[in-house]
Design a protein around this motif. Structure first.
Motif, PDB file in Angstrom:
ATOM      1  N   LEU A  18       1.281   6.455   6.140  1.00  0.00           N
ATOM      2  CA  LEU A  18       0.486   7.596   6.614  1.00  0.00           C
ATOM      3  C   LEU A  18      -0.667   7.146   7.522  1.00  0.00           C
ATOM      4  CD1 LEU A  18       0.363   9.465   3.078  1.00  0.00           C
ATOM      5  CD2 LEU A  18       1.832   9.696   5.078  1.00  0.00           C
ATOM      6  N   GLN A  25       0.782  -1.394  -0.070  1.00  0.00           N
ATOM      7  CA  GLN A  25       0.032  -0.204   0.174  1.00  0.00           C
ATOM      8  C   GLN A  25       0.891   1.274  -0.044  1.00  0.00           C
ATOM      9  OE1 GLN A  25      -2.428  -0.368   3.590  1.00  0.00           O
ATOM     10  NE2 GLN A  25      -3.142  -2.258   2.955  1.00  0.00           N
ATOM     11  N   SER A  26       0.723   2.363  -0.977  1.00  0.00           N
ATOM     12  CA  SER A  26       1.540   3.322  -1.100  1.00  0.00           C
ATOM     13  C   SER A  26       1.358   4.352   0.117  1.00  0.00           C
ATOM     14  CB  SER A  26       1.397   4.021  -2.520  1.00  0.00           C
ATOM     15  OG  SER A  26       0.025   4.446  -2.412  1.00  0.00           O
ATOM     16  N   ASP A  27       0.250   4.376   0.658  1.00  0.00           N
ATOM     17  CA  ASP A  27      -0.110   5.280   1.882  1.00  0.00           C
ATOM     18  C   ASP A  27       0.001   4.594   3.168  1.00  0.00           C
ATOM     19  OD1 ASP A  27      -2.240   3.669   1.733  1.00  0.00           O
ATOM     20  OD2 ASP A  27      -3.712   5.204   1.920  1.00  0.00           O
TER      21      ASP A  27
END
Length: 158
Positions: free
Chosen positions: A71, A66-68
């Motif tokens: 965050l 997951q790229s986020d």
């Protein structure tokens, strides 16, 4: 024959465990003592194990893809718990230093306290899932090592 000798002979003949115990070498007076059962060090072991389980869960679930990922609230909370653990490792180092312990554990705990924030930062800085997986693997290894060095039987100085 003295009363002590008679008593010793009767004990040796009556209970074989007495003979086995008597044959054991005496304990070394300067044998190192494990700190694993002390509250601070037991807390470090428990927290390290819990955080390693979280990291391994992320790896197994594919969260690294997951790229986020960094965050999210889960990683933010993890980062705070890892910082607390690093502070406890440094505290453990200082406790051993105050005791005058001159062993590997004291130095290893300080090193882990310094490495923990770097490993977490490496996860945050990873540019892609492959780098993030490597960073998480290294973080899991550090967390495992953190518990392992405390629970390993102490070794006499060389």
């Amino acid at each position: 024959m003295s009363c002590g000798a008679v008593l010793a002979i009767s004990l040796l003949l009556g209970d074989p465990n007495v003979a086995i115990a008597a044959a054991q070498p005496p304990a070394a007076p300067a044998a190192p003592i494990s700190v694993a059962a002390e509250p601070l060090f037991a807390d470090i072991v428990a927290r390290s194990g819990a955080l390693k389980s979280v990291v391994q869960g992320w790896i197994d679930a594919g969260a690294v893809d997951q790229s986020d990922f960094v965050l999210g609230a889960a990683f933010t909370g993890f980062r705070a718990r890892a910082a607390e653990l690093a502070a406890l490792d440094l505290q453990g180092h200082l406790v051993l230093k105050d005791r005058g312990v001159d062993g590997d554990l004291k130095c290893i705990l300080r090193g882990i306290s310094e490495d923990m924030p770097l490993k977490v930062a490496a996860v945050e800085a990873a540019a892609n899932p492959a780098e993030r997986r490597v960073a998480l693997d290294e973080l899991a290894y550090l967390l495992d090592d953190n518990a392992g060095v405390i629970t390993a039987p102490p070794q006499p100085p060389t």
